[in-house]
Design an enzyme around this catalytic site. Structure first.
Site, PDB file in Angstrom:
ATOM      1  N   HIS A  19       0.818  -1.210   0.000  1.00  0.00           N
ATOM      2  CA  HIS A  19       0.000   0.000   0.000  1.00  0.00           C
ATOM      3  C   HIS A  19       0.858   1.268   0.000  1.00  0.00           C
ATOM      4  CE1 HIS A  19      -3.547  -2.592   1.601  1.00  0.00           C
ATOM      5  NE2 HIS A  19      -3.401  -2.686   0.307  1.00  0.00           N
ATOM      6  N   HIS A  42      -7.775  -8.522  -7.752  1.00  0.00           N
ATOM      7  CA  HIS A  42      -8.118  -9.302  -6.560  1.00  0.00           C
ATOM      8  C   HIS A  42      -8.325  -8.294  -5.436  1.00  0.00           C
ATOM      9  CE1 HIS A  42      -6.058 -12.134  -9.158  1.00  0.00           C
ATOM     10  NE2 HIS A  42      -6.453 -13.134  -8.411  1.00  0.00           N
ATOM     11  N   SER A 100      -6.918  -1.951  -0.747  1.00  0.00           N
ATOM     12  CA  SER A 100      -6.354  -1.241  -1.898  1.00  0.00           C
ATOM     13  C   SER A 100      -7.394  -0.373  -2.612  1.00  0.00           C
ATOM     14  CB  SER A 100      -5.735  -2.251  -2.866  1.00  0.00           C
ATOM     15  OG  SER A 100      -6.606  -3.346  -3.085  1.00  0.00           O
ATOM     16  N   GLU A 118     -13.483  -9.467  -7.816  1.00  0.00           N
ATOM     17  CA  GLU A 118     -13.373 -10.285  -6.599  1.00  0.00           C
ATOM     18  C   GLU A 118     -14.149 -11.577  -6.826  1.00  0.00           C
ATOM     19  OE1 GLU A 118     -11.670 -10.259  -3.565  1.00  0.00           O
ATOM     20  OE2 GLU A 118     -12.740 -12.160  -3.320  1.00  0.00           O
ATOM     21  N   GLY A 145     -10.355 -12.388 -11.540  1.00  0.00           N
ATOM     22  CA  GLY A 145      -9.678 -11.129 -11.859  1.00  0.00           C
ATOM     23  C   GLY A 145      -8.637 -11.255 -12.959  1.00  0.00           C
ATOM     24  N   ASP A 165      -2.982  -8.795  -7.425  1.00  0.00           N
ATOM     25  CA  ASP A 165      -2.719  -9.087  -6.011  1.00  0.00           C
ATOM     26  C   ASP A 165      -3.439 -10.359  -5.557  1.00  0.00           C
ATOM     27  OD1 ASP A 165      -1.949  -8.756  -3.365  1.00  0.00           O
ATOM     28  OD2 ASP A 165      -3.536  -7.316  -2.916  1.00  0.00           O
TER      29      ASP A 165
HETATM   30  C1  LIG Z   1      -4.576 -10.473  -1.115  1.00  0.00           C
HETATM   31  S1  LIG Z   1      -6.317 -10.320  -1.145  1.00  0.00           S
HETATM   32  C2  LIG Z   1      -6.604  -8.745  -1.825  1.00  0.00           C
HETATM   33  C3  LIG Z   1      -6.121  -7.585  -1.029  1.00  0.00           C
HETATM   34  C4  LIG Z   1      -6.385  -6.235  -1.636  1.00  0.00           C
HETATM   35  N1  LIG Z   1      -5.961  -6.142  -3.029  1.00  0.00           N
HETATM   36  C5  LIG Z   1      -5.702  -5.164  -0.830  1.00  0.00           C
HETATM   37  O1  LIG Z   1      -4.529  -4.849  -1.095  1.00  0.00           O
HETATM   38  O2  LIG Z   1      -6.318  -4.620   0.085  1.00  0.00           O
HETATM   39  C6  LIG Z   1      -6.768 -11.371  -2.461  1.00  0.00           C
HETATM   40  C7  LIG Z   1      -8.252 -11.434  -2.768  1.00  0.00           C
HETATM   41  O3  LIG Z   1      -8.425 -12.142  -4.001  1.00  0.00           O
HETATM   42  C8  LIG Z   1      -9.617 -12.908  -3.952  1.00  0.00           C
HETATM   43  N2  LIG Z   1      -9.469 -13.911  -5.012  1.00  0.00           N
HETATM   44  C9  LIG Z   1      -8.893 -15.130  -4.964  1.00  0.00           C
HETATM   45  N3  LIG Z   1      -8.827 -15.680  -6.209  1.00  0.00           N
HETATM   46  C10 LIG Z   1      -9.366 -14.763  -7.053  1.00  0.00           C
HETATM   47  C11 LIG Z   1      -9.537 -14.693  -8.465  1.00  0.00           C
HETATM   48  N4  LIG Z   1      -9.139 -15.703  -9.259  1.00  0.00           N
HETATM   49  N5  LIG Z   1     -10.078 -13.580  -9.009  1.00  0.00           N
HETATM   50  C12 LIG Z   1     -10.473 -12.542  -8.210  1.00  0.00           C
HETATM   51  N6  LIG Z   1     -10.347 -12.550  -6.868  1.00  0.00           N
HETATM   52  C13 LIG Z   1      -9.787 -13.633  -6.302  1.00  0.00           C
HETATM   53  C14 LIG Z   1      -9.653 -13.403  -2.536  1.00  0.00           C
HETATM   54  O4  LIG Z   1     -10.993 -13.726  -2.178  1.00  0.00           O
HETATM   55  C15 LIG Z   1      -9.110 -12.187  -1.771  1.00  0.00           C
HETATM   56  O5  LIG Z   1     -10.169 -11.350  -1.354  1.00  0.00           O
END
Ligand SMILES: C[S@@+](CC[C@H](N)C(=O)[O-])C[C@H]1O[C@@H](n2cnc3c(N)ncnc32)[C@H](O)[C@@H]1O
Length: 281
Positions: A19, A42, A100, A118, A145, A165
């Site tokens: 971040h 993500h 994010s 998501e 994503g 991410d």
């Molecule tokens: C590391 S977290 C995201 C954190 C966020 N980007 C932040 O920095 O605050 C990853 C997220 O991706 C989601 N996720 C997992 N596989 C995914 C996919 N193939 N496509 C989209 N989201 C996915 C998970 O449910 C989770 O909420």
């Protein structure tokens, strides 16, 4: 079935690094008037209450943002990031941590657009609720994503930042993240890409930075923060890294100042260290 919930990890050392760089990138990009697209492949839930059971389970934020919060010696390179977290915690107590997408909406202008993906149904519902009044500026899409990124590149304004991410709970995420970046660069070569990866004791994690460099992007930066020595039993996150394609020229200097400080403040044992390398044309 996805079990990952970012609320467990919100505000940890990996979020701090990711971040802090995200804030720097957005701050640089918003200096030009032309509309900017922010894509989050993500996204997670966008906001996290640090006093809720999910966040308190391991209190990961305590060894991340919690260690920076009360310090008076935070360098200028991290002031923008701390300021974004402070704006959610106006009374000075650290209770909320922005995801994010929340950081992005705080920093972007009316002409900018957010495209958020998501896959997890609970996180997706929280995200839609969070941005319920922000359409069409913000669009939340349920689903994958990696595929979603293809559908939004290149952005109409030809200015954009994509955060890739994944949670890496599925080890195929390493290859998929790389492929998403490669495909993104073909569709939108001048975009700024921020790819996060975990530093863990697994081959895919150790090989990812070199594999990304082999894509030979014209401008790239790699930064890694290790907060402790790898655990003897072979598990756990002991650091994280970011690979940035088309970073602003200001990013190497920002990180050259921030990283020694982060090692000192977030380091948990003698294994704490950082790596910073870049090739900018
Ligand atoms: C590391 S977290 C995201 C954190 C966020 N980007 C932040 O920095 O605050 C990853 C997220 O991706 C989601 N996720 C997992 N596989 C995914 C996919 N193939 N496509 C989209 N989201 C996915 C998970 O449910 C989770 O909420």
């Amino acid at each position: 079935m996805l079990s990952y919930r970012h609320a467990f990890h919100a505000g940890n050392h990996a979020d701090v690094l990711k971040h802090a760089v995200l804030v720097h990138l957005l701050d640089y990009l918003r200096q030009k008037e032309k509309a900017l697209w922010y894509v989050d492949t993500h996204t997670g839930a966008a906001g996290y209450a640090l006093d809720e059971a999910w966040a308190r389970k391991n209190s990961e934020f305590a060894t991340g943002i919690g260690r920076l919060w009360a310090r008076k010696d935070v360098p200028a390179s991290l002031a923008g990031y701390i300021g974004e977290v402070r704006s959610l915690n106006a009374d000075g107590d650290l209770r909320f941590y922005p995801g994010s997408a929340q950081i992005a909406i705080q920093m972007l202008r009316p002409q900018d657009r957010l495209r958020l993906f998501e896959l997890h149904s609970t996180e997706g519902r929280l995200l839609r609720e969070h941005f319920a009044n922000d359409a069409p500026r913000v669009l939340v899409q349920a689903g994958d994503g990696f595929d979603g990124l293809k559908s939004v590149l290149p952005p109409p304004s030809r200015r954009g930042l994509a955060l890739i991410d994944p949670s890496y709970e599925d080890k195929r995420d390493y290859a998929r993240a790389r492929a998403a970046l490669e495909d993104g660069l073909q569709r939108f070569a001048t975009g700024v890409y921020l790819l996060w990866y975990p530093i863990v004791q697994r081959r895919e994690s150790q090989q990812l930075p070199e594999s990304l460099k082999r894509m030979r992007p014209t401008n790239w930066l790699h930064v890694a923060l290790t907060v402790k020595a790898p655990a003897a039993e072979g598990f756990g996150l002991h650091g994280s890294g970011l690979f940035v394609v088309n970073p602003p020229w200001t990013l190497p200097a920002m990180l050259a100042e921030a990283m020694p400080y982060l090692v000192r403040v977030l380091g948990q044992d003698a294994g704490a260290d950082f790596a910073l390398e870049s090739e900018l044309a």
